[in-house]
Design an enzyme around this catalytic site. Structure first.
Site, short mmCIF file in Angstrom:
data_model
loop_
_atom_site.label_atom_id
_atom_site.label_comp_id
_atom_site.label_asym_id
_atom_site.label_seq_id
_atom_site.Cartn_x
_atom_site.Cartn_y
_atom_site.Cartn_z
N ARG A 6 -1.58 -5.97 -8.33
CA ARG A 6 -0.55 -6.99 -8.09
C ARG A 6 -0.43 -7.95 -9.25
NH1 ARG A 6 -3.32 -8.38 -2.54
NH2 ARG A 6 -4.96 -8.17 -4.05
N LYS B 223 -18.74 -4.87 7.52
CA LYS B 223 -17.59 -5.76 7.36
C LYS B 223 -16.89 -5.93 8.70
CE LYS B 223 -16.92 -5.59 2.57
NZ LYS B 223 -16.01 -5.85 1.52
N SER C 86 -3.43 -7.47 2.57
CA SER C 86 -3.77 -7.39 3.99
C SER C 86 -4.31 -8.70 4.52
CB SER C 86 -4.81 -6.28 4.22
OG SER C 86 -4.26 -5.02 3.93
N HIS D 127 0.84 -1.20 0.00
CA HIS D 127 0.00 0.00 0.00
C HIS D 127 0.87 1.26 0.00
CE1 HIS D 127 -3.19 -2.55 2.25
NE2 HIS D 127 -3.66 -2.35 1.02
#
Length: 161
Positions: A90, A41, A127, A17
Site C-alpha cells: 500500500r 493470534k 483488515s 486483497h
C-alpha cells in the site's frame, strides 16, 4: 506450471486483497491463497470462516484456490511447489515491513517474492482498519465483498452483545 502463493490473515478479506489476488492470477498459472492459521493470534473470524469467505470471493477465478497454513510460508511454498510469493504494497511502510521478510524467505529457499502495488482506490484499506471502522458503526461497504460485509456486521454485533 508456475504457481504463486498469496499469504495473509485475511481477517476479513478486503477488496484490496482481491485486487492483488486477481492481478496475481493473471501473472501465474495458479495462485494459492494461503490463509494464516496462527492459534496464538486473536482473530475476528476462525480460519475456516476466512477460508470460506475467500473461496466465495474468488469463485470466479478458475486458477485460484484457498488453503490454510501454519508455520513458515516458505515451507508451505515447498509443499505446493510454488515459485513465488505475491505480496501487495500500500505504501512505503509496507515495503519497509515486507522487504526483510522477503530477504529472509530468499535466504531460506529459492522462492521469489513479487511485490504488487495496491490500486489507488484500495491503498488505504487494511483488515484492521476495516474491523475498527465497522466496529464503530462506519460504513465499509465497497471496501469488502458484500457477503464479507454481512458476515462482518453480524460478527461485530455478536461480539458487542
Amino acid at each position: 506450471m508456475r504457481r504463486a502463493v498469496c499469504p495473509g490473515s485475511f481477517d476479513p478479506v478486503t477488496n484490496g486483497h482481491l485486487d492483488i489476488i486477481g492481478r496475481a492470477a493473471r501473472l501465474f498459472d495458479e495462485v494459492v491463497i494461503a490463509v494464516g492459521v496462527n492459534a496464538s493470534k486473536n482473530r475476528l473470524f476462525t480460519p475456516e470462516e476466512r477460508v470460506e469467505m475467500l473461496e466465495d470471493a474468488t469463485a470466479d477465478l478458475a486458477n485460484v484456490r484457498v488453503s490454510g497454513f501454519g508455520g513458515l510460508i516458505v515451507d508451505f511454498c515447498r509443499e505446493v511447489d510454488a515459485v513465488a510469493i505475491v505480496k501487495g504494497l500500500r505504501g512505503a511502510g509496507d515495503y519497509e515491513y515486507e522487504l526483510p521478510m522477503a530477504q529472509m524467505n530468499s535466504h531460506l529457499t529459492d522462492v521469489e517474492t513479487v511485490f504488487l502495488p495496491g490500486a489507488v482506490g484500495n491503498a488505504f484499506v487494511s483488515s484492521s482498519l476495516i474491523r475498527e471502522v465497522a466496529a464503530l458503526g462506519g460504513d465499509v461497504r465497497g471496501l469488502v465483498p458484500g457477503t464479507v460485509h454481512d458476515r462482518l456486521v453480524t460478527r461485530l454485533a455478536e461480539r458487542s452483545s
